[in-house]
Motif scaffolding. Structure first.
Motif, short mmCIF file in Angstrom:
data_model
loop_
_atom_site.label_atom_id
_atom_site.label_comp_id
_atom_site.label_asym_id
_atom_site.label_seq_id
_atom_site.Cartn_x
_atom_site.Cartn_y
_atom_site.Cartn_z
N ASN A 98 45.91 43.50 43.15
CA ASN A 98 46.65 43.34 41.89
C ASN A 98 45.82 42.74 40.75
O ASN A 98 46.37 42.44 39.69
CB ASN A 98 47.93 42.51 42.08
CG ASN A 98 48.92 43.19 43.00
OD1 ASN A 98 49.04 44.42 42.98
ND2 ASN A 98 49.63 42.41 43.80
N TRP A 99 44.52 42.58 40.95
CA TRP A 99 43.67 42.06 39.88
C TRP A 99 43.34 43.17 38.90
O TRP A 99 43.19 44.34 39.26
CB TRP A 99 42.37 41.51 40.46
CG TRP A 99 42.50 40.20 41.16
CD1 TRP A 99 43.52 39.79 41.97
CD2 TRP A 99 41.55 39.14 41.15
NE1 TRP A 99 43.26 38.54 42.45
CE2 TRP A 99 42.06 38.11 41.97
CE3 TRP A 99 40.32 38.95 40.53
CZ2 TRP A 99 41.39 36.92 42.19
CZ3 TRP A 99 39.64 37.76 40.75
CH2 TRP A 99 40.17 36.75 41.56
N LYS A 100 43.19 42.79 37.63
CA LYS A 100 42.69 43.67 36.59
C LYS A 100 41.26 43.24 36.27
O LYS A 100 41.02 42.06 35.96
CB LYS A 100 43.57 43.59 35.34
CG LYS A 100 44.97 44.12 35.54
CD LYS A 100 45.80 43.97 34.26
CE LYS A 100 45.26 44.81 33.13
NZ LYS A 100 46.08 44.70 31.90
N GLN A 165 42.75 40.29 31.38
CA GLN A 165 41.90 40.57 32.54
C GLN A 165 41.87 39.37 33.49
O GLN A 165 41.91 38.21 33.06
CB GLN A 165 40.49 40.91 32.09
CG GLN A 165 40.39 42.12 31.18
CD GLN A 165 40.87 43.39 31.85
OE1 GLN A 165 40.45 43.71 32.97
NE2 GLN A 165 41.76 44.12 31.18
N ASP A 166 41.78 39.67 34.78
CA ASP A 166 41.66 38.61 35.80
C ASP A 166 40.20 38.34 36.17
O ASP A 166 39.87 37.23 36.57
CB ASP A 166 42.43 39.02 37.06
CG ASP A 166 43.91 39.22 36.79
OD1 ASP A 166 44.56 38.27 36.32
OD2 ASP A 166 44.41 40.35 37.02
N LEU A 167 39.35 39.37 36.03
CA LEU A 167 37.93 39.23 36.36
C LEU A 167 37.13 40.09 35.39
O LEU A 167 37.42 41.29 35.25
CB LEU A 167 37.65 39.67 37.80
CG LEU A 167 36.18 39.75 38.23
CD1 LEU A 167 35.52 38.36 38.18
CD2 LEU A 167 36.06 40.35 39.64
N ALA A 189 37.93 35.01 25.82
CA ALA A 189 39.15 35.29 25.06
C ALA A 189 39.98 36.40 25.69
O ALA A 189 41.19 36.47 25.48
CB ALA A 189 38.79 35.66 23.62
N ALA A 190 39.34 37.28 26.46
CA ALA A 190 40.03 38.42 27.07
C ALA A 190 40.61 38.12 28.44
O ALA A 190 41.30 38.96 29.03
CB ALA A 190 39.07 39.61 27.18
N LEU A 191 40.36 36.92 28.97
CA LEU A 191 40.83 36.55 30.31
C LEU A 191 42.25 36.01 30.31
O LEU A 191 42.68 35.33 29.37
CB LEU A 191 39.93 35.47 30.91
CG LEU A 191 38.61 35.83 31.55
CD1 LEU A 191 37.94 34.56 32.06
CD2 LEU A 191 38.78 36.84 32.68
N ASN A 192 42.96 36.26 31.40
CA ASN A 192 44.18 35.52 31.67
C ASN A 192 43.82 34.07 32.01
O ASN A 192 42.70 33.79 32.44
CB ASN A 192 44.92 36.14 32.86
CG ASN A 192 45.52 37.49 32.54
OD1 ASN A 192 45.99 37.72 31.42
ND2 ASN A 192 45.53 38.39 33.51
N LYS A 232 35.18 30.01 35.44
CA LYS A 232 36.64 30.04 35.49
C LYS A 232 37.22 29.56 34.19
O LYS A 232 36.77 28.56 33.62
CB LYS A 232 37.16 29.17 36.65
CG LYS A 232 38.67 29.29 36.87
CD LYS A 232 39.10 28.52 38.12
CE LYS A 232 40.58 28.71 38.37
NZ LYS A 232 41.01 27.97 39.60
N LYS A 233 38.23 30.29 33.69
CA LYS A 233 38.89 29.89 32.46
C LYS A 233 39.82 28.73 32.74
O LYS A 233 40.63 28.76 33.65
CB LYS A 233 39.67 31.06 31.86
CG LYS A 233 40.26 30.76 30.50
CD LYS A 233 40.82 32.02 29.85
CE LYS A 233 41.35 31.73 28.45
NZ LYS A 233 41.82 32.96 27.76
#
Length: 234
Positions: A98-100, A165-167, A189-192, A232-233
């Protein structure tokens, strides 16, 4: 390029990020105009774009474990070694169900296909070199990897428009140092929240430098000339 603080949560920080990305894109375009081939297209492709022979990558884990994929060899093209990929996905816990994921400078696709093999629901592979884009499309078809979408485009522009995105997998060409800081900032900025960036770079990034981007250095290793970071965010 300045390494001054980029506070992405503020309007001023977002404005600074946009300015940094625009400047990096301008420099890349100017450099491209002075060479017969596009600089840094796929992690250091040659200026002529000619292949120097056939190589291969091997998927380490997941549903396509041990699958070998033939890829073109180009001077400076650096598929992430098996050992480093194995370590990266050990850090991530192996299962990416389930990762994006986004591979912004995809090159041979070694990182993106590894993520897809381990259960990622969505993997965007972005690459600027047209020959490598065609190669990625052939590999995607060979694996029947329906979760993978291959697109041609500039890595920074792709990161700037990405979200949720997750990764994010970042392996910019080492000979284009101006790409690194804006790429990491745009990826953040694009990460969850709680998402990860995998960064390969020619130098180690300090925790202080990353903190200003809202990132922490979660894991790190050095393999030869490559400094591999899992960020990691916060």
């Amino acid at each position: 390029m300045s390494r001054s603080a980029i506070k992405l949560h503020t309007p001023a920080g977002r404005k600074a990020l946009d300015k940094m990305i625009t400047e990096a894109e301008r420099k890349a375009q100017e450099l491209a105009a002075t060479k017969p081939g596009r600089p840094g297209a796929a992690k250091g492709a040659s200026a002529t774009g000619k292949s120097t022979g056939a190589g291969e990558i091997r998927i380490v884990g997941g549903q396509w474990r041990r699958t070998r994929l033939a890829v073109a060899q180009k001077p400076g093209l650096r598929p992430t070694p098996d050992r480093v990929r194995e370590t990266l996905f050990n850090w991530l816990g192996q299962d990416l169900t389930n990762w994006k994921c986004l591979d912004a400078f995809a090159g041979t696709g070694a990182l993106g296909f590894e993520a897809a093999s381990r259960g990622a629901t969505s993997v965007i592979m972005n690459e600027q070199d047209p020959a490598l884009v065609q190669q990625l499309q052939r590999l995607q078809q060979k694996l029947d990897a329906k979760m993978v979408r291959v697109q041609r485009g500039d890595g920074l522009s792709c990161l700037k428009t990405a979200a949720g995105q997750d990764l994010i997998l970042l392996d910019p060409p080492f000979e284009s140092p101006d790409l690194f800081e804006p790429s990491v900032a745009a990826a953040a900025a694009a990460l969850n929240d709680g998402g990860f960036i995998y960064l390969e770079a020619p130098e180690a990034w300090s925790e202080e430098r990353l903190l200003e981007m809202g990132l922490e250095r979660y894991r790190y290793l050095k393999a030869g000339a490559v400094h591999a970071h899992l960020l990691k965010k916060q």
